[in-house]
Design a protein around this motif. Structure first.
Motif, PDB file in Angstrom:
ATOM      1  N   LEU A 112       0.715  -1.174   0.308  1.00  0.00           N
ATOM      2  CA  LEU A 112       0.245   0.179   0.317  1.00  0.00           C
ATOM      3  C   LEU A 112       0.751   1.272   0.371  1.00  0.00           C
ATOM      4  O   LEU A 112       1.643   1.551   0.962  1.00  0.00           O
ATOM      5  CB  LEU A 112      -0.975  -0.252   1.159  1.00  0.00           C
ATOM      6  N   VAL A 113       0.900   0.961  -1.121  1.00  0.00           N
ATOM      7  CA  VAL A 113       2.049   2.411  -1.712  1.00  0.00           C
ATOM      8  C   VAL A 113       1.781   3.825  -1.172  1.00  0.00           C
ATOM      9  O   VAL A 113       0.533   4.707  -1.907  1.00  0.00           O
ATOM     10  CB  VAL A 113       2.630   2.543  -2.694  1.00  0.00           C
ATOM     11  N   PRO A 114       2.723   4.794  -0.066  1.00  0.00           N
ATOM     12  CA  PRO A 114       1.907   6.300   0.385  1.00  0.00           C
ATOM     13  C   PRO A 114       2.504   7.130  -0.564  1.00  0.00           C
ATOM     14  O   PRO A 114       3.766   7.376  -0.704  1.00  0.00           O
ATOM     15  CB  PRO A 114       2.990   6.390   1.365  1.00  0.00           C
ATOM     16  N   VAL A 115       2.232   7.905  -1.767  1.00  0.00           N
ATOM     17  CA  VAL A 115       2.181   7.848  -2.999  1.00  0.00           C
ATOM     18  C   VAL A 115       2.958   9.233  -3.198  1.00  0.00           C
ATOM     19  O   VAL A 115       3.351  10.112  -3.369  1.00  0.00           O
ATOM     20  CB  VAL A 115       1.899   7.195  -3.963  1.00  0.00           C
ATOM     21  N   ALA A 133       4.335   4.663 -11.333  1.00  0.00           N
ATOM     22  CA  ALA A 133       4.122   2.686 -11.901  1.00  0.00           C
ATOM     23  C   ALA A 133       3.010   2.587 -10.700  1.00  0.00           C
ATOM     24  O   ALA A 133       1.990   0.963 -10.951  1.00  0.00           O
ATOM     25  CB  ALA A 133       5.301   1.921 -10.883  1.00  0.00           C
ATOM     26  N   ALA A 134       2.736   2.913 -10.046  1.00  0.00           N
ATOM     27  CA  ALA A 134       2.036   2.440  -8.484  1.00  0.00           C
ATOM     28  C   ALA A 134       0.617   2.320  -9.419  1.00  0.00           C
ATOM     29  O   ALA A 134       0.481   3.311 -10.243  1.00  0.00           O
ATOM     30  CB  ALA A 134       1.912   3.103  -7.403  1.00  0.00           C
ATOM     31  N   LEU A 135      -0.626   1.245  -8.385  1.00  0.00           N
ATOM     32  CA  LEU A 135      -1.553   1.356  -9.174  1.00  0.00           C
ATOM     33  C   LEU A 135      -2.904   2.818  -8.007  1.00  0.00           C
ATOM     34  O   LEU A 135      -2.440   2.267  -7.028  1.00  0.00           O
ATOM     35  CB  LEU A 135      -2.867  -0.215  -9.390  1.00  0.00           C
ATOM     36  N   ALA A 136      -3.726   3.451  -9.345  1.00  0.00           N
ATOM     37  CA  ALA A 136      -3.705   4.868  -8.050  1.00  0.00           C
ATOM     38  C   ALA A 136      -5.407   3.970  -7.320  1.00  0.00           C
ATOM     39  O   ALA A 136      -6.111   3.080  -8.249  1.00  0.00           O
ATOM     40  CB  ALA A 136      -4.478   4.903  -9.227  1.00  0.00           C
ATOM     41  N   HIS A 139       0.163  -1.531  -4.976  1.00  0.00           N
ATOM     42  CA  HIS A 139       1.886  -2.459  -6.100  1.00  0.00           C
ATOM     43  C   HIS A 139       1.431  -2.798  -7.369  1.00  0.00           C
ATOM     44  O   HIS A 139       0.333  -3.288  -7.353  1.00  0.00           O
ATOM     45  CB  HIS A 139       2.864  -3.020  -4.883  1.00  0.00           C
ATOM     46  N   PRO A 140       1.994  -2.728  -8.704  1.00  0.00           N
ATOM     47  CA  PRO A 140       1.568  -3.299  -9.529  1.00  0.00           C
ATOM     48  C   PRO A 140       1.379  -4.659  -9.679  1.00  0.00           C
ATOM     49  O   PRO A 140       0.955  -4.927 -10.185  1.00  0.00           O
ATOM     50  CB  PRO A 140       2.606  -2.359 -10.651  1.00  0.00           C
ATOM     51  N   ALA A 141       2.197  -5.556  -8.859  1.00  0.00           N
ATOM     52  CA  ALA A 141       1.738  -6.702  -8.813  1.00  0.00           C
ATOM     53  C   ALA A 141       0.354  -7.102  -8.568  1.00  0.00           C
ATOM     54  O   ALA A 141       0.357  -8.580  -8.359  1.00  0.00           O
ATOM     55  CB  ALA A 141       3.294  -7.729  -8.160  1.00  0.00           C
ATOM     56  N   LEU A 142      -0.268  -6.541  -8.027  1.00  0.00           N
ATOM     57  CA  LEU A 142      -1.807  -7.167  -7.259  1.00  0.00           C
ATOM     58  C   LEU A 142      -2.621  -6.546  -8.351  1.00  0.00           C
ATOM     59  O   LEU A 142      -3.518  -6.165  -7.941  1.00  0.00           O
ATOM     60  CB  LEU A 142      -1.514  -6.365  -5.732  1.00  0.00           C
ATOM     61  N   ALA A 143      -2.465  -6.043 -10.089  1.00  0.00           N
ATOM     62  CA  ALA A 143      -3.132  -5.830 -10.210  1.00  0.00           C
ATOM     63  C   ALA A 143      -4.702  -6.119 -10.286  1.00  0.00           C
ATOM     64  O   ALA A 143      -5.854  -6.388 -10.477  1.00  0.00           O
ATOM     65  CB  ALA A 143      -2.083  -5.638 -12.030  1.00  0.00           C
TER      66      ALA A 143
END
Lengths: 470, 384
Positions: B43-46, B64-67, B75-79
């Motif tokens: 859970l990226v603190p963008v 790169a992070a999913l909005a 994280h993009p691996a969790l798309a």
């Protein structure tokens, strides 16, 4: 049976150098000898029982505490001697594999598949040899306590063979860092494991350098190897020890694998557990390990863990305290600590009540059915241990496998264990010798009476509640 | 009418009962990420400048992070699964979650969580999942693996099953009966009987597939294949599940948008997707809670990895979860808000959060919740 009944003397004054003479045990009955064998060895069988019956428990234990080399059956020893892990020095082996790995690093994933596969197979081959050696020794060495303790310390200073190139290093780790000290001094075990490339790689100290601290090993060596989590250290101590450890790394290019790199070392003074460690490079490590090995928390933590293996899941506090006193008085002489434990009435009172973890279960069943017949096929044994949740050299976390009933006596474990029992039972010609199980309960006798044929009788024997305990 | 809004408009007292028939409680699967996963890279603190300043090599770039929302990305691996569930409102995050345990020890903290007892007075005889099973009285507990986790220890009968079992069992029904009889009246009678029962349930659910898979045993760690089998059992009689997923202790070279952690996350994401899909209609009354013992250091270490930290992020997934949001008490992600200038703080103590969740899910009263988590007050984050 006529025996002199000597009072049971508890060895507390273990600091003195002389070895107390072996004491005969009161009531050293055949049944009690079988129980000692089941608890201290990897499992009773006819040949080991013949030995303890001849010597009596006390002398048998003394002999186990002072193992004589060269007692391995020649056929088994020849198999071990022929292994690559016995023939080639580890530095050469690891260096060669590292060169191959580096050569492949530049290649695209789709290229040089055959070479990649060959490298993996080589590593797997080394891992198979290391596991086979362990099984052969545990099943066939007359020095059962030495093998038992070797495994115990491998589990205490646990490494995970599937990390990086560890499969090429584990055999050497066991042979040079652990086995020579398995019945020796704790401080020697600690020093040898701290510097061995297997541990340096597994807990990342190989990457720990000044200004770029990695505290993984520093934390685990205090939590899991010495003081225990309640041993009184703080996050500051973890960081201080991590700084002491900076620069201890490896060199896979040949020669000695572990090396101290002075330029990666943190040159400041450190305060560990209230003691100042002056900056003096490589020598700081021994000072820090002395502090840890001689700390009273370590004496208690290690003593308790030994008592969990050999006495009870919740060992009596008083016994642990006596063992810890011996540990401290003897400067961590493990033979003395074990002597204190074996001589304790609590040890004798506890015989037959420990629930077997999968490894004890599998090895005791194989020792029973094989006895002096060398294990022919190690691969299915490795598979069974993996299915039961205790594969060799493959505990993924640094805590090692647990050894209490509540960790293992689960429904899924039983269902799998009975399947493994069937595999052993149906490959055994004739009925399995039932003496090591002691007096059977009415329920077990009734079930055995209902067995349709010999293989099923064997299955029921190995599945019985009696055989689940040691 | 949107189901979520429909449920949200109901009084709390009834929500649990509506989710499931009275005799069959809702399904709950606890996924334990052993090793302390790096929550700040999931859970990226963008919107946090400090995050990018303190993680020069491993931060997930904002683009790169999913909005998710203005403050958080994923994280993009969790798309494939997690981001899609979040978009459908079926996944919620609980940042700054965790325990009061500050030992930063994997094993100590995992045990604290699984025991779920007040600090300083622990008994290894009773874990919170077992106490939950006892309160529910119905819907049996099952752990997926050959060991029973600490969380399931206790008086209520629970079982465990090895998911990597490849073939039909060789111990036949008559032999199983003979073996079970040897244990009658012993302390091990219950686990032996439960073990046979779970084995037989797995056989029933897997049927021909089990036999066909003889040559095709599941490799340890192949979470996607395991998740299919977990779903098969949890669609049936077992309604409280527990599974471990390991491999999160990323001290060295954890990678960023790609790399080691990304690979582990991809595998986890696929497994969760496989589970949700295989649950079918039952996904509606299922909650999956993904937890870990602690978060990791907010700063990357010298080896492009992270060390043991404190606060972490829990994930709640399910067909009736009020998702598409972050729940619980929040703070700005910045150096100034770190615990000991090092880790995420814990603002959402896990026992009170799980108590609140169980209150909603099962309509348990405060007395029952206090028996599951003694010495704490349930906090309702309205996750359902």
């Amino acid at each position: 049976m006529v025996r002199r009944l000597l009072p049971l003397v508890v060895v507390i004054a273990a600091g003195c150098a002389s070895t107390p003479p072996p004491r005969a045990w009161p009531e050293d009955s055949p049944a009690a000898q079988m129980q000692v064998l089941n608890r201290v060895s990897w499992g009773a069988n006819q040949s080991s029982y013949a030995e303890i019956a001849r010597l009596g428990s006390a002398r048998w234990l003394e002999r186990q505490l002072a193992p004589q080399p060269g007692r391995m059956p020649p056929e088994v020893q020849a198999r071990i001697d022929a292994m690559t892990i016995s023939q080639r020095p580890v530095a050469e082996l690891a260096g060669e594999l590292e060169r191959k790995r580096l050569a492949l690093q530049g290649a695209a994933p789709e290229d040089r598949k055959a070479e990649r596969q060959a490298l993996q197979e080589e590593l797997q081959g080394l891992a198979r040899e290391t596991q086979t050696r362990m099984l052969l020794r545990a099943l066939h060495s007359p020095n059962q306590l030495e093998e038992h303790m070797t495994w115990f310390w491998m589990n205490h200073f646990s490494v995970f063979q599937y990390k990086g190139p560890l499969r090429a290093l584990v055999a050497d780790y066991e042979e040079r860092a652990i086995r020579p000290h398995a019945l020796g001094r704790f401080r020697d075990l600690l020093g040898a494991t701290a510097r061995h490339p297997a541990m340096l790689l597994y807990l990342d100290n190989a990457r720990n350098s000044a200004g770029r601290l990695n505290e993984n090993y520093a934390r685990e060596v205090m939590e899991l190897h010495t003081l225990g989590v309640d041993g009184g250290y703080t996050q500051r101590d973890v960081e201080a020890l991590a700084r002491v450890l900076t620069g201890w790394s490896l060199d896979l290019s040949g020669g000695e694998l572990s090396r101290f790199y002075p330029r990666r070392h943190d040159a400041s003074d450190k305060v560990l557990l209230g003691t100042t460690i002056r900056s003096r490079g490589a020598a700081e490590l021994d000072q820090a390990l002395d502090l840890l090995a001689r700390h009273p928390a370590t004496a208690r933590y290690v003593s308790r863990k030994l008592a969990v293996l050999f006495v009870a899941d919740e060992p009596p506090a008083d016994l642990v305290e006596r063992m810890a006193r011996t540990f401290t008085a003897s400067d961590g002489d493990l033979r003395q600590v074990l002597r204190t434990m074996f001589a304790a009435p609590e040890f004798r009172a506890s015989l037959g009540t420990k629930f077997k973890d999968p490894l004890h279960y599998v090895l005791s069943s194989l020792r029973l059915v094989l006895d002096e017949r060398p294990l022919a096929e190690p691969q299915p044994v490795m598979g069974a241990l993996a299915r039961m949740g205790e594969p060799l050299y493959a505990r993924a976390t640094p805590d090692g496998y647990p050894l209490t009933r509540s960790d293992w006596a689960s429904p899924g474990q039983f269902a799998t264990r009975f399947e493994v029992a069937r595999g052993v039972a149906y490959r055994t010609p004739g009925r399995i010798w039932a003496e090591p199980l002691g007096a059977l309960s009415a329920g077990t006798r009734e079930a055995l009476a209902g067995a349709a044929a010999t293989p099923e009788w064997n299955l029921l024997l190995l599945s019985s509640p009696e055989f689940m305990h040691r | 009418m949107n189901r979520r809004h429909f449920l949200a408009s109901l009084p709390l007292l009834y929500s649990g009962r509506l989710l499931a028939a009275p005799s069959a409680p809702a399904r709950f699967l606890l996924v334990f990420l052993r090793g302390g996963y790096d929550a700040a890279n999931v859970l990226v603190p963008v919107s946090s400048a400090d995050y990018y300043a303190l993680r020069p090599n491993i931060a997930i770039p904002k683009d790169a992070a999913l909005a998710l929302d203005g403050d958080w990305g994923l994280h993009p691996a969790l798309a494939e699964t997690l981001h899609a569930l979040y978009g459908r409102g079926e996944a919620a995050f609980i940042p700054f979650a965790g325990t009061e345990d500050t030992s930063r020890s994997h094993f100590e903290t995992q045990d604290s969580i699984e025991l779920g007892q007040p600090a300083g007075n622990r008994s290894y005889a009773s874990g919170f999942m077992n106490r939950l099973a006892r309160e529910l009285g119905a819907g049996r507990g099952i752990s997926f693996g050959t060991q029973l986790p600490v969380a399931f220890r206790g008086e209520a009968p629970v079982t465990s099953v090895a998911l990597n079992m490849a073939a039909k069992p060789a111990v036949d029904a008559r032999q199983s009966e003979l073996i079970a009889r040897m244990y009658a009246g012993t302390a091990l009678a219950a686990p032996v009987a439960e073990g046979f029962a779970a084995r037989d349930a797995l056989m029933r659910e897997m049927g021909d597939e089990m036999i066909a898979a003889n040559r095709n045993a599941i490799a340890p760690g192949a979470f996607e294949a395991q998740a299919q089998r977990i779903a098969r059992l949890m669609r049936g009689e077992y309604r409280l599940g527990f599974v471990d997923v390991g491999g999160w202790d990323t001290h060295v070279g954890e990678g960023g948008a790609q790399g080691y952690l990304a690979q582990r996350l991809t595998e986890l994401d696929r497994g969760l997707g496989a589970f949700a899909g295989a649950m079918g209609e039952a996904w509606r009354d299922t909650v999956v809670l993904v937890i870990s013992e602690f978060g990791r250091t907010f700063r990357e270490n010298g080896n492009r990895g992270t060390d043991h930290g404190h606060g972490t992020v829990y994930w709640a997934l399910g067909g009736s979860v009020r998702g598409g949001r972050s729940a619980g008490e929040q703070t700005r992600v910045a150096r100034a808000s770190l615990f000991q200038d090092r880790d995420y703080p814990v603002l959402n103590e896990y026992r009170s959060v799980l108590g609140g969740l169980f209150g909603r899910l099962y309509g348990l009263d405060s007395g029952a919740l206090a028996r599951i988590f003694p010495g704490t007050t349930a906090r309702d984050l309205a996750l359902l």
